[in-house]
Scaffold this motif. Structure first.
Motif, short mmCIF file in Angstrom:
data_model
loop_
_atom_site.label_atom_id
_atom_site.label_comp_id
_atom_site.label_asym_id
_atom_site.label_seq_id
_atom_site.Cartn_x
_atom_site.Cartn_y
_atom_site.Cartn_z
N GLY A 9 0.81 -1.21 0.00
CA GLY A 9 0.00 0.00 0.00
C GLY A 9 0.84 1.26 0.00
N ASP A 10 2.09 1.15 0.48
CA ASP A 10 2.99 2.29 0.47
C ASP A 10 3.39 2.70 -0.94
OD1 ASP A 10 2.91 2.40 3.23
OD2 ASP A 10 4.74 1.21 3.47
N SER A 11 3.22 1.79 -1.91
CA SER A 11 3.58 2.09 -3.29
C SER A 11 2.45 2.78 -4.07
CB SER A 11 3.99 0.80 -4.02
OG SER A 11 2.87 -0.04 -4.19
N LEU A 12 1.34 3.05 -3.41
CA LEU A 12 0.21 3.69 -4.09
C LEU A 12 0.52 5.15 -4.40
CD1 LEU A 12 -2.78 2.34 -1.97
CD2 LEU A 12 -1.82 1.38 -4.07
N SER A 13 0.02 5.61 -5.54
CA SER A 13 0.17 7.02 -5.91
C SER A 13 -0.77 7.87 -5.05
CB SER A 13 -0.17 7.21 -7.39
OG SER A 13 -1.57 7.08 -7.59
N ASP A 14 -0.54 9.17 -5.07
CA ASP A 14 -1.43 10.08 -4.32
C ASP A 14 -2.87 9.93 -4.76
OD1 ASP A 14 0.66 11.04 -2.83
OD2 ASP A 14 0.83 12.94 -3.91
N ARG A 15 -3.11 9.83 -6.07
CA ARG A 15 -4.49 9.70 -6.57
C ARG A 15 -5.11 8.37 -6.14
NH1 ARG A 15 -7.25 14.13 -8.15
NH2 ARG A 15 -8.00 13.40 -10.14
N GLU A 16 -4.32 7.30 -6.15
CA GLU A 16 -4.84 6.01 -5.70
C GLU A 16 -5.19 6.08 -4.22
OE1 GLU A 16 -2.33 3.25 -8.87
OE2 GLU A 16 -1.48 3.70 -6.91
N ARG A 17 -4.35 6.72 -3.43
CA ARG A 17 -4.64 6.89 -2.00
C ARG A 17 -5.88 7.76 -1.81
NH1 ARG A 17 -0.90 5.89 2.02
NH2 ARG A 17 0.92 4.83 1.28
N GLN A 18 -6.04 8.76 -2.65
CA GLN A 18 -7.22 9.63 -2.54
C GLN A 18 -8.49 8.84 -2.83
OE1 GLN A 18 -7.20 12.92 -5.27
NE2 GLN A 18 -8.92 13.92 -4.28
N VAL A 19 -8.49 8.05 -3.90
CA VAL A 19 -9.65 7.21 -4.22
C VAL A 19 -9.93 6.23 -3.08
CG1 VAL A 19 -10.49 5.38 -5.75
CG2 VAL A 19 -9.47 7.44 -6.72
N LEU A 20 -8.89 5.58 -2.58
CA LEU A 20 -9.06 4.62 -1.49
C LEU A 20 -9.61 5.30 -0.24
CD1 LEU A 20 -8.64 1.66 -0.72
CD2 LEU A 20 -6.31 2.26 -0.03
N GLY A 21 -9.12 6.50 0.05
CA GLY A 21 -9.61 7.24 1.21
C GLY A 21 -11.07 7.60 1.09
N LEU A 22 -11.48 8.05 -0.11
CA LEU A 22 -12.89 8.41 -0.33
C LEU A 22 -13.78 7.17 -0.26
CD1 LEU A 22 -12.40 11.07 -3.13
CD2 LEU A 22 -13.24 11.50 -0.81
N LEU A 23 -13.29 6.06 -0.80
CA LEU A 23 -14.04 4.80 -0.71
C LEU A 23 -14.24 4.42 0.75
CD1 LEU A 23 -15.20 2.47 -2.51
CD2 LEU A 23 -13.06 1.29 -2.04
N ALA A 24 -13.20 4.56 1.55
CA ALA A 24 -13.28 4.23 2.98
C ALA A 24 -14.23 5.16 3.72
CB ALA A 24 -11.89 4.29 3.61
N GLU A 25 -14.39 6.38 3.22
CA GLU A 25 -15.31 7.33 3.84
C GLU A 25 -16.76 7.06 3.44
OE1 GLU A 25 -14.06 11.41 3.33
OE2 GLU A 25 -12.00 10.87 3.76
N GLY A 26 -16.97 6.08 2.55
CA GLY A 26 -18.33 5.69 2.20
C GLY A 26 -18.83 6.23 0.87
N TYR A 27 -17.98 6.87 0.12
CA TYR A 27 -18.40 7.41 -1.18
C TYR A 27 -18.54 6.29 -2.20
CZ TYR A 27 -17.40 12.11 0.49
OH TYR A 27 -17.41 13.28 1.20
N THR A 28 -19.49 6.43 -3.12
CA THR A 28 -19.66 5.48 -4.21
C THR A 28 -18.69 5.84 -5.34
OG1 THR A 28 -21.30 6.86 -5.34
CG2 THR A 28 -22.13 5.26 -3.70
N TYR A 29 -18.55 4.93 -6.31
CA TYR A 29 -17.69 5.22 -7.46
C TYR A 29 -18.14 6.53 -8.12
CZ TYR A 29 -15.61 0.49 -7.61
OH TYR A 29 -14.92 -0.66 -7.33
N GLN A 30 -19.44 6.67 -8.30
CA GLN A 30 -19.99 7.87 -8.95
C GLN A 30 -19.68 9.14 -8.15
OE1 GLN A 30 -21.56 7.69 -11.96
NE2 GLN A 30 -21.66 9.90 -12.04
N SER A 31 -19.85 9.09 -6.84
CA SER A 31 -19.60 10.29 -6.03
C SER A 31 -18.10 10.59 -5.93
CB SER A 31 -20.23 10.17 -4.64
OG SER A 31 -19.73 9.07 -3.95
N ILE A 32 -17.27 9.55 -5.93
CA ILE A 32 -15.82 9.77 -5.96
C ILE A 32 -15.45 10.46 -7.27
CG2 ILE A 32 -13.56 8.63 -6.12
CD1 ILE A 32 -14.73 6.42 -4.28
N ALA A 33 -16.02 9.99 -8.36
CA ALA A 33 -15.74 10.58 -9.67
C ALA A 33 -16.14 12.06 -9.70
CB ALA A 33 -16.48 9.81 -10.76
#
Length: 94
Positions: A9-33
């Motif tokens: 997980g340390d090799s994830l890019s900033d954008r990948e971490r951002q998507v993962l963080g939003l997913l963990a906060e409960g956002y859907t794919y559509q709302s993350i987009a």
């Protein structure tokens, strides 16, 4: 969640971490987009890359990874997105 997966997980890019963080906060794919101003397909691409880098296969394991990474480092979730948008708005008014 094993330490090897978390280390990957340390090799994830900033954008990948951002998507993962939003997913963990409960956002859907559509709302993350919408929040990141990208297409839902791009969100799916980021999540596929995360799965490829970490070996995580299910959404539940993605959430466990997000929690584990968040315990060791700060994921780039909604707070980062808001700061970035505010910075972009301030920068564009100059």
């Amino acid at each position: 969640m094993d330490s090897e997966t978390i280390a990957c997980g340390d090799s994830l890019s900033d954008r990948e971490r951002q998507v993962l963080g939003l997913l963990a906060e409960g956002y859907t794919y559509q709302s993350i987009a919408r929040r990141m101003q990208i297409s839902p397909h791009t969100v799916d691409t980021y999540l596929r890359r995360i799965r490829g880098k970490t070996g995580v296969r299910s959404r539940a394991h993605l959430l466990r990874l997000a929690i584990a990474l968040d315990d060791s480092t700060r994921l780039l979730g909604a707070e980062w997105t808001t700061r970035r948008v505010e910075t972009d708005l301030v920068g564009s008014s100059r």
